[in-house]
Scaffold this motif. Structure first.
Motif, PDB file in Angstrom:
ATOM      1  N   ASN A   1     -28.898 -15.989  17.925  1.00 27.57           N
ATOM      2  CA  ASN A   1     -28.458 -16.631  16.814  1.00 27.57           C
ATOM      3  C   ASN A   1     -27.501 -17.764  17.254  1.00 27.57           C
ATOM      4  OD1 ASN A   1     -29.820 -15.706  14.569  1.00 27.57           O
ATOM      5  ND2 ASN A   1     -28.076 -14.629  13.457  1.00 27.57           N
ATOM      6  N   PRO A   2     -27.499 -18.935  16.716  1.00 27.84           N
ATOM      7  CA  PRO A   2     -27.825 -19.056  15.561  1.00 27.84           C
ATOM      8  C   PRO A   2     -29.418 -19.497  15.509  1.00 27.84           C
ATOM      9  CG  PRO A   2     -26.659 -21.099  16.341  1.00 27.84           C
ATOM     10  CD  PRO A   2     -26.441 -19.749  17.395  1.00 27.84           C
ATOM     11  N   GLY A   3     -30.084 -19.821  16.506  1.00 26.49           N
ATOM     12  CA  GLY A   3     -31.672 -20.180  16.678  1.00 26.49           C
ATOM     13  C   GLY A   3     -32.420 -19.554  16.097  1.00 26.49           C
ATOM     14  N   VAL A   4     -32.578 -17.943  16.243  1.00 29.69           N
ATOM     15  CA  VAL A   4     -33.625 -17.178  15.564  1.00 29.69           C
ATOM     16  C   VAL A   4     -33.522 -17.223  14.008  1.00 29.69           C
ATOM     17  CG1 VAL A   4     -34.254 -15.021  15.297  1.00 29.69           C
ATOM     18  CG2 VAL A   4     -34.025 -15.766  17.560  1.00 29.69           C
ATOM     19  N   HIS A   5     -32.236 -17.279  13.429  1.00 34.63           N
ATOM     20  CA  HIS A   5     -32.030 -17.394  12.032  1.00 34.63           C
ATOM     21  C   HIS A   5     -32.721 -18.650  11.547  1.00 34.63           C
ATOM     22  CE1 HIS A   5     -29.295 -17.155   8.351  1.00 34.63           C
ATOM     23  NE2 HIS A   5     -30.397 -16.958   7.825  1.00 34.63           N
ATOM     24  N   ALA A   6     -32.162 -19.757  12.249  1.00 36.63           N
ATOM     25  CA  ALA A   6     -32.311 -21.254  11.911  1.00 36.63           C
ATOM     26  C   ALA A   6     -33.926 -21.494  11.880  1.00 36.63           C
ATOM     27  CB  ALA A   6     -31.692 -22.008  12.652  1.00 36.63           C
ATOM     28  N   LEU A   7     -34.714 -20.785  12.873  1.00 35.43           N
ATOM     29  CA  LEU A   7     -36.054 -20.821  12.849  1.00 35.43           C
ATOM     30  C   LEU A   7     -36.774 -20.190  11.694  1.00 35.43           C
ATOM     31  CD1 LEU A   7     -38.307 -21.828  14.684  1.00 35.43           C
ATOM     32  CD2 LEU A   7     -38.259 -19.859  15.888  1.00 35.43           C
ATOM     33  N   ALA A   8     -36.383 -18.882  11.496  1.00 28.94           N
ATOM     34  CA  ALA A   8     -36.933 -18.146  10.353  1.00 28.94           C
ATOM     35  C   ALA A   8     -36.698 -19.219   8.981  1.00 28.94           C
ATOM     36  CB  ALA A   8     -36.343 -16.834  10.273  1.00 28.94           C
ATOM     37  N   ASP A   9     -35.753 -19.448   8.822  1.00 23.64           N
ATOM     38  CA  ASP A   9     -35.209 -20.469   7.578  1.00 23.64           C
ATOM     39  C   ASP A   9     -35.957 -21.604   7.541  1.00 23.64           C
ATOM     40  OD1 ASP A   9     -33.874 -20.575   5.013  1.00 23.64           O
ATOM     41  OD2 ASP A   9     -32.681 -22.131   6.276  1.00 23.64           O
ATOM     42  N   ALA A  10     -36.192 -22.427   8.577  1.00 23.54           N
ATOM     43  CA  ALA A  10     -36.909 -23.559   8.771  1.00 23.54           C
ATOM     44  C   ALA A  10     -38.360 -23.309   8.516  1.00 23.54           C
ATOM     45  CB  ALA A  10     -36.478 -24.448  10.034  1.00 23.54           C
ATOM     46  N   LEU A  11     -38.984 -22.471   9.153  1.00 28.93           N
ATOM     47  CA  LEU A  11     -40.348 -22.492   9.003  1.00 28.93           C
ATOM     48  C   LEU A  11     -40.699 -21.867   7.387  1.00 28.93           C
ATOM     49  CD1 LEU A  11     -41.347 -20.675  12.289  1.00 28.93           C
ATOM     50  CD2 LEU A  11     -41.157 -22.872  11.959  1.00 28.93           C
ATOM     51  N   SER A  12     -39.864 -21.104   6.800  1.00 24.17           N
ATOM     52  CA  SER A  12     -40.134 -20.285   5.688  1.00 24.17           C
ATOM     53  C   SER A  12     -40.146 -21.373   4.591  1.00 24.17           C
ATOM     54  CB  SER A  12     -39.350 -19.246   5.357  1.00 24.17           C
ATOM     55  OG  SER A  12     -39.376 -18.265   6.445  1.00 24.17           O
ATOM     56  N   GLY A  13     -41.208 -21.990   4.245  1.00 22.11           N
ATOM     57  CA  GLY A  13     -41.241 -23.023   3.195  1.00 22.11           C
ATOM     58  C   GLY A  13     -41.495 -22.275   1.764  1.00 22.11           C
ATOM     59  N   GLU A  14     -42.020 -21.167   2.040  1.00 20.36           N
ATOM     60  CA  GLU A  14     -42.265 -20.282   0.859  1.00 20.36           C
ATOM     61  C   GLU A  14     -41.784 -18.798   1.227  1.00 20.36           C
ATOM     62  OE1 GLU A  14     -46.388 -20.057  -0.494  1.00 20.36           O
ATOM     63  OE2 GLU A  14     -46.120 -22.232  -0.948  1.00 20.36           O
ATOM     64  N   ALA A  15     -41.568 -17.833   0.208  1.00 16.51           N
ATOM     65  CA  ALA A  15     -41.082 -16.457   0.681  1.00 16.51           C
ATOM     66  C   ALA A  15     -41.620 -15.392  -0.258  1.00 16.51           C
ATOM     67  CB  ALA A  15     -39.661 -16.399   1.011  1.00 16.51           C
ATOM     68  N   GLU A  16     -41.840 -14.163  -0.042  1.00 10.65           N
ATOM     69  CA  GLU A  16     -42.010 -13.258  -0.871  1.00 10.65           C
ATOM     70  C   GLU A  16     -40.926 -12.710  -1.463  1.00 10.65           C
ATOM     71  OE1 GLU A  16     -45.243 -10.480   0.292  1.00 10.65           O
ATOM     72  OE2 GLU A  16     -46.393 -12.100   1.045  1.00 10.65           O
ATOM     73  N   ALA A  17     -40.880 -12.350  -2.789  1.00  8.33           N
ATOM     74  CA  ALA A  17     -39.951 -11.809  -3.505  1.00  8.33           C
ATOM     75  C   ALA A  17     -38.665 -12.288  -3.359  1.00  8.33           C
ATOM     76  CB  ALA A  17     -39.906 -10.280  -3.482  1.00  8.33           C
ATOM     77  N   ASP A  18     -37.759 -11.596  -3.099  1.00  2.00           N
ATOM     78  CA  ASP A  18     -36.247 -12.419  -2.735  1.00  2.00           C
ATOM     79  C   ASP A  18     -35.969 -12.205  -1.252  1.00  2.00           C
ATOM     80  OD1 ASP A  18     -36.212  -9.453  -2.123  1.00  2.00           O
ATOM     81  OD2 ASP A  18     -34.154  -9.455  -2.894  1.00  2.00           O
ATOM     82  N   LEU A  19     -36.862 -12.279  -0.434  1.00  2.00           N
ATOM     83  CA  LEU A  19     -36.757 -12.229   1.063  1.00  2.00           C
ATOM     84  C   LEU A  19     -35.736 -13.228   1.629  1.00  2.00           C
ATOM     85  CD1 LEU A  19     -40.224 -10.899   2.429  1.00  2.00           C
ATOM     86  CD2 LEU A  19     -38.062  -9.658   2.191  1.00  2.00           C
ATOM     87  N   LEU A  20     -36.226 -14.566   1.062  1.00  2.00           N
ATOM     88  CA  LEU A  20     -35.478 -15.749   1.693  1.00  2.00           C
ATOM     89  C   LEU A  20     -33.987 -15.741   1.413  1.00  2.00           C
ATOM     90  CD1 LEU A  20     -35.901 -17.907   3.724  1.00  2.00           C
ATOM     91  CD2 LEU A  20     -36.393 -19.545   1.631  1.00  2.00           C
ATOM     92  N   PRO A  21     -33.489 -15.581   0.238  1.00  2.00           N
ATOM     93  CA  PRO A  21     -32.180 -15.352  -0.096  1.00  2.00           C
ATOM     94  C   PRO A  21     -31.343 -14.055   0.698  1.00  2.00           C
ATOM     95  CG  PRO A  21     -33.302 -15.527  -2.187  1.00  2.00           C
ATOM     96  CD  PRO A  21     -34.459 -15.527  -1.028  1.00  2.00           C
ATOM     97  N   ARG A  22     -32.184 -13.143   0.658  1.00  2.00           N
ATOM     98  CA  ARG A  22     -31.611 -11.745   1.178  1.00  2.00           C
ATOM     99  C   ARG A  22     -31.696 -12.285   2.870  1.00  2.00           C
ATOM    100  NH1 ARG A  22     -33.897  -6.876   3.147  1.00  2.00           N
ATOM    101  NH2 ARG A  22     -35.953  -7.397   2.604  1.00  2.00           N
TER     102      ARG A  22
END
Length: 172
Positions: free
Chosen positions: A113-134
């Protein structure tokens, strides 16, 4: 593989490391990290995802995390220890993903971090259920895993291209 080939990126933040007198790059795992890394490997094995290729930072804590996690997988993927992951920016991590050969369907990246979290967030244009806010509430703790799916070529990986399909932390 065609441009619409389904692909997955598994992002793993290294397990908990000790604070020591050594350089940051050579910090070993703490006891908690040695416990959590195999649990992360078991979670990944339970998903049925076995990466074709793993890119792992050259830091001691990421190498130790991978050594403990990979023993839980049904087979060991080809592993490349990549020094560019250590202290990489979001743009540098995306550029690294863009270099992935197109015969790779499932790629794992083990980093910091912060790179891995930033990458997961940036790539995720969509998410299943509440995964992105969680994921964003948790701050992507040590040993956390995120899985982002997308269709297309690795050369086309960019912001918003994927869907966050799984997120896991050792704390639940």
């Amino acid at each position: 593989m065609s441009a619409d080939t389904p692909r997955r990126i598994v992002l793993l933040r290294h397990a908990k490391a000790e604070w020591s007198e050594t350089s940051d790059h050579e910090r070993p795992l703490a006891e908690r990290g040695r416990r959590d890394a195999p649990v992360a490997g078991r979670w990944l094995a339970g998903t049925g995802i076995v990466p074709d290729l793993t890119l792992c930072s050259t830091s001691l804590r990421t190498r130790e995390t991978w050594k403990l996690a990979v023993h839980e997988l049904p087979q060991r993927p080809r592993t490349v220890y990549e020094e560019r992951i250590y202290e990489a920016s979001l743009g540098e991590l995306i550029a690294l993903l863009n270099e992935t050969p197109d015969d790779v369907s499932d790629l794992m990246l083990i980093g910091h971090n912060p790179g891995v979290h930033a990458l997961a967030d940036a790539l995720s244009g969509e998410a299943e259920a509440d995964l992105l806010p969680r994921m964003n509430r948790s701050g992507f703790p040590t040993s956390a895993l995120a899985v982002v799916a997308f269709n297309g070529s690795w050369k086309a990986v960019e912001h918003g291209v994927g869907r966050l399909i799984a997120y896991w932390t050792p704390q639940g």
